[in-house]
Design an enzyme around this catalytic site. Structure first.
Site, PDB file in Angstrom:
ATOM      1  N   TRP A 327       0.877  -1.218  -0.087  1.00  0.00           N
ATOM      2  CA  TRP A 327       0.113  -0.096  -0.168  1.00  0.00           C
ATOM      3  C   TRP A 327       0.819   1.085   0.069  1.00  0.00           C
ATOM      4  O   TRP A 327       0.588   2.149  -0.635  1.00  0.00           O
ATOM      5  CB  TRP A 327      -1.013  -0.107   1.019  1.00  0.00           C
ATOM      6  CG  TRP A 327      -1.854   1.125   1.200  1.00  0.00           C
ATOM      7  CD1 TRP A 327      -3.124   1.119   0.734  1.00  0.00           C
ATOM      8  CD2 TRP A 327      -1.672   2.557   1.791  1.00  0.00           C
ATOM      9  NE1 TRP A 327      -3.759   2.419   0.961  1.00  0.00           N
ATOM     10  CE2 TRP A 327      -2.965   3.198   1.564  1.00  0.00           C
ATOM     11  CE3 TRP A 327      -0.509   2.993   2.330  1.00  0.00           C
ATOM     12  CZ2 TRP A 327      -2.989   4.636   1.869  1.00  0.00           C
ATOM     13  CZ3 TRP A 327      -0.914   4.370   2.643  1.00  0.00           C
ATOM     14  CH2 TRP A 327      -1.928   5.197   2.521  1.00  0.00           C
ATOM     15  N   HIS A 328       2.081   1.416   0.761  1.00  0.00           N
ATOM     16  CA  HIS A 328       2.887   2.303   0.867  1.00  0.00           C
ATOM     17  C   HIS A 328       3.564   2.762  -0.527  1.00  0.00           C
ATOM     18  O   HIS A 328       4.103   3.681  -0.576  1.00  0.00           O
ATOM     19  CB  HIS A 328       3.835   2.073   2.001  1.00  0.00           C
ATOM     20  CG  HIS A 328       3.224   2.380   3.172  1.00  0.00           C
ATOM     21  ND1 HIS A 328       2.754   1.359   4.222  1.00  0.00           N
ATOM     22  CD2 HIS A 328       3.032   3.479   4.021  1.00  0.00           C
ATOM     23  CE1 HIS A 328       2.089   1.839   5.127  1.00  0.00           C
ATOM     24  NE2 HIS A 328       2.439   3.313   5.307  1.00  0.00           N
ATOM     25  N   GLY A 329       3.820   1.553  -1.291  1.00  0.00           N
ATOM     26  CA  GLY A 329       4.488   1.878  -2.479  1.00  0.00           C
ATOM     27  C   GLY A 329       4.604   0.605  -3.293  1.00  0.00           C
ATOM     28  O   GLY A 329       4.733  -0.505  -2.839  1.00  0.00           O
TER      29      GLY A 329
END
Lengths: 479, 306
Positions: A327-329
């Site tokens: 989700w963060h990258g």
């Protein structure tokens, strides 16, 4: 339009007066103004993607209404599944297509196969992860009977597009925002001044701390092969502070702006670097995402595997953190970052302490036991070193970076990048003194004489003015 | 809400008064600078026959005093370490606008390969501008570059400042570097022990890496010289590797035919010896003297000053 920009300041001043004028007339008119303001805010970045936001809103709204009204379980499940597929499909297409393509190319390459595949030119719509997660949680709650499908499209559209939290969270649930949207809001002086203080603190964290530290972490991580080990350690430390100050600063601004409009939205950070265990850290870091993942990923897995308690925890935790990482990258470095955080839970799963009752969150005092400091420091070091994966461009870079820290030189006092240190000290000191408050300036200096308090605010505003530019100190030795 | 708005207004007025305490910082900032080149440009103090523009490569690699003495004229090195073509174009623009004497010959050193690429360490030197923010030309440039807002700048002194304004120490160059009265720089530490040997392989150039903004300013630099009837000479400085003819051809294509180009002889053994370099890209003072002599011979033989 980002919060720390002149266009936003101009937009907000006009919007603010219009909003409260409308609020004085009726709740519905106020909500119409709020929705127009949110859409204008989003369209300022790229008006074409506004249609995606409206599309997601309409599809979710229609699906949720259908699911709540129909009694045919089969068609309910089909509509639900289609909605989830569409939402996740949009997210995967915009955020992860190139990640999958490049990973596939690399995989074929490692086996010696050549391919004509190439990455696509895809623009990632601003805030897509945030508003899609909001939409997905709503449809899941409706399906599971935890939320009723709202009849009023205006309220739902405002929930999805609420501009203070639209592009960078917090990921509010329908049960938080919609009841507030339904009721009449009256101007509250103390809520407004508290909101202003939170915005000020958020701006300080973003501009004076995070952006300032970025000027150091960028060259340090770029020059990881040649930088001295003590500079690399400083870089890892600065990056952890930068990451926190950047994200929590923006969250503070979002929450503060919502307060100016009379709303209380979810707290997103609760001074996480003062935690003493990994689980406490994750209860205090990006709270709205953690609770989202806990409710919709971890809990269903745990329930599904409840006959195997330790396995269910292990699978639930690892899956949750892998998704959190992604989700963060869209990069394998984020997957490793997430996996490492998941693995840090393994000792407590094996020892069974994770299932034990959580310690009651007692009021913390400024002076704590020595063992508390030891735990805090140990945890911070662990998080700091793990964050190298968050910042690195590749796993190889992160591993090399960490390997280079294994040196006696690591503990020498750095002679470079010292100018950023005062900002870090100010941040940590104020937040340490306010760790029982909801944000750094909620109570800080509140009992001081007004002249002194205002002088303190003037200094913060002055620093924000001065640091709000792209100027970087010239790093001479790099030539 | 009335109470809130009144208090907010009072806060803004008090902050506006507080802001005026920073006027002395703005006025005093230029006196802390060792490198006065840009301020001299803004004050119209230049009256040289030859001016040298470029980054650290020409700062250290061209000895302006030697060039001036050899040619019996006044030469000054206006190069700034870490500066890119956007910064150099800004300096040239200010040179013209502030009624400095136009040079007869302008030497522009272009950095291979990154002259037109994005480069994290060679950029527009904003930190050179902020100390001089008391000058209107500097304020205008900061506004034009989107660093500052026009209206906030005119209302608040604090909005004109940058991080460097909070450093009240006199500026220092790196320990072994100093600037000479002719504007050239010298590094007193002759290490010669940088890694690697002379690279003789084929070098490439990737046009797709060029930044449109840099290309635009490069062309603007050329056009300004043409418009102001300043003779422009583009030089490709020696590095500790073979020349990149793809890059040189690209520069020639962009700049056009009416420019004088000067490289150096690849057959010269001088530029293949480590003892003339500080590192793989910067000549040391001995190297600078040799290169400046080559430059002098070329300018003289081509009668570029007449």
């Amino acid at each position: 339009m980002i919060f720390n920009s002149i266009p936003f300041a101009i937009f907000f001043v006009f919007f603010y007066f219009l909003y409260w004028l409308a609020a004085a007339r009726s709740t519905k008119i106020r909500n119409i103004i709020l929705l127009i303001g949110s859409y204008f805010f989003y369209a300022w970045w790229d008006w074409q993607f506004l249609f995606l936001l409206i599309g997601v809103t309409l599809v979710t709204y229609i699906s949720a209404n259908y699911i709540s009204k129909t009694i045919n379980e089969k068609s309910k499940s089909i509509v639900f599944a289609l909605n989830i597929i569409v939402s996740i499909g949009i997210l995967v297409y915009f955020k992860y297509t190139n990640f999958f393509i490049s990973s596939f190319i690399n995989l074929l390459d490692s086996f010696g196969f050549k391919t004509n595949l190439s990455v696509l030119q895809i623009i990632l719509p601003l805030g897509i992860s945030f508003y899609l997660f909001r939409a997905i949680s709503y449809i899941l709650d409706v399906k599971n009977g935890k939320a009723k499908a709202r009849i009023d499209l205006l309220l739902f559209a405002n929930h999805i597009a609420f501009f203070p939290s639209l592009i960078s969270g917090p990921i509010d649930r329908a049960k938080t925002l919609i009841p507030q949207l339904e009721k009449e809001i009256k101007f509250d002086y103390s809520q407004t001044t508290d909101g202003l203080r939170q915005i000020l603190w958020g701006l300080f964290k973003k501009i004076v701390v995070a952006d300032n530290l970025a000027a150091a972490t960028l060259p340090i991580f770029d020059g990881y092969l040649t930088m001295q080990p003590n500079i690399l350690l400083l870089g890892a430390f600065y990056f952890s502070i930068q990451l926190y100050a950047d994200f929590s600063g923006y969250s503070d601004m979002a929450i503060g702006i919502a307060k100016l409009l009379g709303f209380n939205i979810t707290k997103n950070f609760d001074f996480p670097y003062f935690s003493q265990s990994v689980s406490e850290f994750w209860r205090k870091w990006h709270i709205s995402l953690t609770s989202w993942l806990t409710d919709y990923i971890f809990t269903p897995i745990s329930i599904h595997l409840r006959d195997y308690p330790k396995l269910s925890l292990f699978v639930g935790i690892i899956t949750t953190f892998l998704i959190s990482g992604l989700w963060h990258g869209a990069n394998w470095t984020f997957v490793v970052w997430g996996a490492l955080h998941g693995l840090y839970y393994v000792p407590s799963i094996i020892m069974g302490t994770m299932l034990s009752k959580k310690k009651k969150n007692k009021e913390q005092t400024l002076i704590q036991k020595l063992s508390d400091y030891k735990n805090m420091l140990g945890l911070f070091l662990l998080i700091m070193l793990t964050n190298v994966f968050f910042k690195a461009q590749s796993i190889q870079q992160a591993v090399t970076y960490l390997m280079r820290l294994v040196s006696l030189e690591t503990f020498q006092i750095p002679t470079l990048y010292k100018s950023q240190f005062p900002a870090v000290i100010i941040l940590l000191s104020i937040e340490w003194s306010q760790k029982n408050a909801s944000h750094g300036l909620q109570n800080f200096g509140i009992k001081w004489p007004q002249v002194v308090r205002w002088l303190f605010y003037f200094i913060l505003v002055a620093l924000i003015f001065i640091y709000n530019n792209k100027e970087q100190q010239f790093i001479y030795f790099q030539f | 809400m009335k109470k809130f708005l009144l208090k907010l207004l009072l806060f803004v007025i008090c902050f506006w008064a507080f802001d005026k305490l920073f006027i002395p910082i703005v006025n005093n900032a230029p006196s802390l600078e060792v490198d006065k080149k840009l301020e001299d440009v803004l004050q119209g103090k230049f009256n040289h026959d030859i001016l040298i523009f470029g980054s650290s490569i020409s700062s250290f690699g061209i000895y302006a005093k030697q060039l001036g003495d050899s040619l019996k004229c006044k030469a000054y090195n206006l190069s700034s370490p870490g500066s890119d073509i956007e910064y150099q174009e800004f300096v040239l623009r200010q040179l013209i606008l502030n009624k400095n004497k136009k040079p007869k010959l302008l030497v522009l050193s272009v950095d291979e390969p990154g002259e037109l690429y994005f480069d994290k360490v060679v950029n527009f030197r904003l930190d050179r501008l902020y100390p001089l923010v008391k000058y209107q030309q500097i304020k205008d440039e900061l506004i034009a570059r989107g660093e500052k807002n026009k209206y906030l700048s005119s209302l608040f002194i604090l909005h004109q400042l940058g991080k460097s304004n909070l450093d009240f120490r006199t500026r220092q160059f790196a320990a072994n570097d100093r600037i000479m009265p002719c504007g050239s720089m010298i590094n007193s530490l002759r290490t010669n022990n940088f890694p690697g040997g002379y690279y003789n392989g084929n070098r490439q150039y990737d046009i797709t890496k060029e930044l449109p903004s840099k290309r635009k300013k490069f062309k603007s630099f050329i056009e300004t010289c043409a418009r102001e009837h300043i003779k422009l000479m583009i030089v490709f400085m020696p590095r500790f590797h073979s020349r990149n003819f793809y890059f040189e051809q690209r520069i020639k294509n962009l700049a056009g035919p009416n420019i004088i180009y000067y490289g150096y002889s690849e057959n010269s053994i001088t530029y293949k010896q480590k003892e003339y370099f500080n590192d793989a890209v910067h000549l040391n003072f001995e190297g600078a003297k040799l290169y400046t002599n080559d430059l002098f011979n070329y300018i003289k033989s081509e009668r570029l000053l007449y």
